[in-house]
Design an enzyme around this catalytic site. Structure first.
Site, PDB file in Angstrom:
ATOM      1  N   ARG A 100     -11.337   5.226  -8.369  1.00  0.00           N
ATOM      2  CA  ARG A 100     -10.792   6.592  -8.516  1.00  0.00           C
ATOM      3  C   ARG A 100     -11.499   7.232  -9.687  1.00  0.00           C
ATOM      4  O   ARG A 100     -11.433   6.733 -10.818  1.00  0.00           O
ATOM      5  CB  ARG A 100      -9.284   6.552  -8.745  1.00  0.00           C
ATOM      6  CG  ARG A 100      -8.724   7.909  -9.116  1.00  0.00           C
ATOM      7  CD  ARG A 100      -7.221   7.967  -9.065  1.00  0.00           C
ATOM      8  NE  ARG A 100      -6.741   8.092  -7.699  1.00  0.00           N
ATOM      9  CZ  ARG A 100      -5.550   8.600  -7.366  1.00  0.00           C
ATOM     10  NH1 ARG A 100      -4.724   9.039  -8.286  1.00  0.00           N
ATOM     11  NH2 ARG A 100      -5.180   8.673  -6.097  1.00  0.00           N
ATOM     12  N   HIS A 127     -10.288  12.681  -0.722  1.00  0.00           N
ATOM     13  CA  HIS A 127      -9.229  11.668  -0.857  1.00  0.00           C
ATOM     14  C   HIS A 127      -9.032  11.037   0.526  1.00  0.00           C
ATOM     15  O   HIS A 127      -8.007  11.249   1.185  1.00  0.00           O
ATOM     16  CB  HIS A 127      -7.951  12.326  -1.372  1.00  0.00           C
ATOM     17  CG  HIS A 127      -6.937  11.359  -1.923  1.00  0.00           C
ATOM     18  ND1 HIS A 127      -7.130   9.990  -1.957  1.00  0.00           N
ATOM     19  CD2 HIS A 127      -5.705  11.581  -2.459  1.00  0.00           C
ATOM     20  CE1 HIS A 127      -6.058   9.424  -2.487  1.00  0.00           C
ATOM     21  NE2 HIS A 127      -5.183  10.360  -2.802  1.00  0.00           N
ATOM     22  N   GLN A 130      -5.817   8.993   1.639  1.00  0.00           N
ATOM     23  CA  GLN A 130      -4.615   9.815   1.792  1.00  0.00           C
ATOM     24  C   GLN A 130      -4.574  10.472   3.168  1.00  0.00           C
ATOM     25  O   GLN A 130      -3.551  10.429   3.856  1.00  0.00           O
ATOM     26  CB  GLN A 130      -4.604  10.896   0.697  1.00  0.00           C
ATOM     27  CG  GLN A 130      -3.411  11.822   0.774  1.00  0.00           C
ATOM     28  CD  GLN A 130      -2.123  11.116   0.412  1.00  0.00           C
ATOM     29  OE1 GLN A 130      -2.017  10.522  -0.645  1.00  0.00           O
ATOM     30  NE2 GLN A 130      -1.132  11.167   1.295  1.00  0.00           N
ATOM     31  N   ASP A 240      -0.303  20.242  -1.485  1.00  0.00           N
ATOM     32  CA  ASP A 240      -0.756  19.358  -2.571  1.00  0.00           C
ATOM     33  C   ASP A 240      -0.576  20.160  -3.858  1.00  0.00           C
ATOM     34  O   ASP A 240      -0.362  21.382  -3.818  1.00  0.00           O
ATOM     35  CB  ASP A 240      -2.238  19.001  -2.312  1.00  0.00           C
ATOM     36  CG  ASP A 240      -2.860  18.095  -3.380  1.00  0.00           C
ATOM     37  OD1 ASP A 240      -2.105  17.492  -4.181  1.00  0.00           O
ATOM     38  OD2 ASP A 240      -4.101  17.996  -3.411  1.00  0.00           O
ATOM     39  N   CYS A 280       1.252  14.975  -0.268  1.00  0.00           N
ATOM     40  CA  CYS A 280       0.614  13.708  -0.666  1.00  0.00           C
ATOM     41  C   CYS A 280       1.273  13.112  -1.910  1.00  0.00           C
ATOM     42  O   CYS A 280       1.105  11.917  -2.159  1.00  0.00           O
ATOM     43  CB  CYS A 280      -0.881  13.910  -0.885  1.00  0.00           C
ATOM     44  SG  CYS A 280      -1.271  15.135  -2.140  1.00  0.00           S
ATOM     45  N   ARG A 308       0.682   4.487   2.844  1.00  0.00           N
ATOM     46  CA  ARG A 308      -0.570   4.226   2.130  1.00  0.00           C
ATOM     47  C   ARG A 308      -0.877   2.720   2.166  1.00  0.00           C
ATOM     48  O   ARG A 308      -2.015   2.292   2.353  1.00  0.00           O
ATOM     49  CB  ARG A 308      -0.470   4.702   0.670  1.00  0.00           C
ATOM     50  CG  ARG A 308      -0.319   6.209   0.489  1.00  0.00           C
ATOM     51  CD  ARG A 308      -1.569   6.972   0.871  1.00  0.00           C
ATOM     52  NE  ARG A 308      -2.730   6.557   0.110  1.00  0.00           N
ATOM     53  CZ  ARG A 308      -3.035   6.975  -1.132  1.00  0.00           C
ATOM     54  NH1 ARG A 308      -2.253   7.865  -1.737  1.00  0.00           N
ATOM     55  NH2 ARG A 308      -4.125   6.554  -1.753  1.00  0.00           N
TER      56      ARG A 308
END
Ligand code: CP
Ligand code: NVA
Length: 321
Positions: A100, A127, A130, A240, A280, A308
């Site tokens: 990340r 992402h 996600q 988001d 998310c 996830r």
């Protein structure tokens, strides 16, 4: 050996190969195979995380691996050691990496030099874990494929999450609507790449009174400034944060610019009856979503968070298969 560095780099068949095996990982959580037995994987994070960190740590262990969590600031990378050197060291010691960070090019450079399976666990550009999870969750909850459906994203449409949605729409063939002020639409270079090769490639923004329609892969992209129009008859409303990690210095401006680009009862009313609402996470009530709408859809949103774990197991299994 494969990497998951972006959805842009995957085909529709790749996405389906990952999605098709998630239900079995979820159902057989206690008994599924352990393809990473004897391996050590590292998580290398330069940004905060709750869901991604925990779901990868738990998921990799359940696949049989030992896991190292490395805060990028605690290793020499944080003091300026080049990524390609870090990658060549770790590539000789560990079996896979989950990263990340900020620049997409850093994840790509790491993968090229480490030569071990590498996952993008969020960059400024994408992402992918996600959005694969969001699509699995949509299909799990509705019992229908996302292909042909209408997904409306509301908020900062230029950040990593909507851009990964854009590539998913191009690969899987659904209609993505983005509702944001024009300065928060995706970068022109991204739209141009996604539209290249379609029967009518995009040539640049035009002055549309209500909506700009663009062909991307086997899907469509519609750019709106009017959030109410964007929500009409949508199958899924999605949002988001307005202020992504790394953009904190722009907080006040973003809150002013994005006011109104919120999922609330009025917006849900415009979508299809029974439309899903997803986020998310983390969520900022009163900004991109209001409290009542968030809580009304909390079961979907927290199932999305749980998924996830299951989706990322399928991703890693696909990478090492
Ligand atoms: N949605 C998501 O990636 O959450 P974290 O930032 O907590 O990992
Ligand atoms: N766009 C957000 C996603 C957080 C999971 C960010 O980059 O901070």
């Amino acid at each position: 050996m494969r990497n998951l560095l972006s959805l842009e780099a995957l085909t529709g068949a790749d996405l389906r190969a990952i999605l098709d095996r998630v239900a079995a990982f979820k159902r057989d959580r206690a008994t599924h195979a352990r393809p990473l037995a004897g391996q050590t994987w590292a998580l290398i994070f330069s940004k905060s995380s709750t869901r991604t960190r925990v779901s990868f740590e738990v998921g990799l262990r359940e696949l049989g691996a030992e896991v190292l969590f490395l805060n990028a600031n605690d290793i020499q990378l944080g003091r300026g050691e080049p990524i390609k050197d870090t990658a060549r060291v770790l590539g000789r010691m560990i079996h896979g990496a989950v990263i990340r960070t900020f620049a997409q090019s850093d994840v790509e450079e790491f993968a090229a030099h480490a030569k071990i399976p590498t996952v993008n666990a969020l960059t400024d550009d994408e992402h992918p874990c996600q959005i694969l999870t969001d699509i699995f969750t949509y299909e799990e909850r509705t019992g229908t494929l996302i292909t042909g459906k209408t997904v409306t994203f509301v908020g900062d449409a230029a950040c990593n999450v909507p851009v990964s949605w854009l590539w998913a729409a191009a690969r899987l063939g659904f209609h993505l609507r983005l509702a944001a002020p024009k300065t928060y639409w995706p970068a022109e270079a991204v739209i141009r790449r996604a539209s290249a090769g379609s029967p009518v490639p995009w040539t640049g923004h035009h002055e549309a009174p209500t909506v700009e329609r663009i062909m991307i892969g086997c899907g469509t992209l519609e750019l709106f400034t009017d959030v109410g129009l964007a929500a009409r008859q949508a199958d899924l409303l999605y949002t988001d944060v307005w202020v992504s990690m790394g953009k904190e210095s722009e907080s006040a401006q973003r809150i002013e610019d994005l006011a109104g680009y919120q999922i609330n009862a009025d917006l849900v009313e415009r979508a299809k009856p029974g439309a899903l609402v997803m986020h998310c996470l983390p969520a900022y009530r009163g900004k991109e979503i209001d409290e009542a709408t968030f809580e009304a859809h909390a079961d979907t949103i927290f199932t999305e968070a749980e998924n996830r774990l299951h989706v990322q197991k399928s991703i890693v299994d696909w990478m090492v298969r």
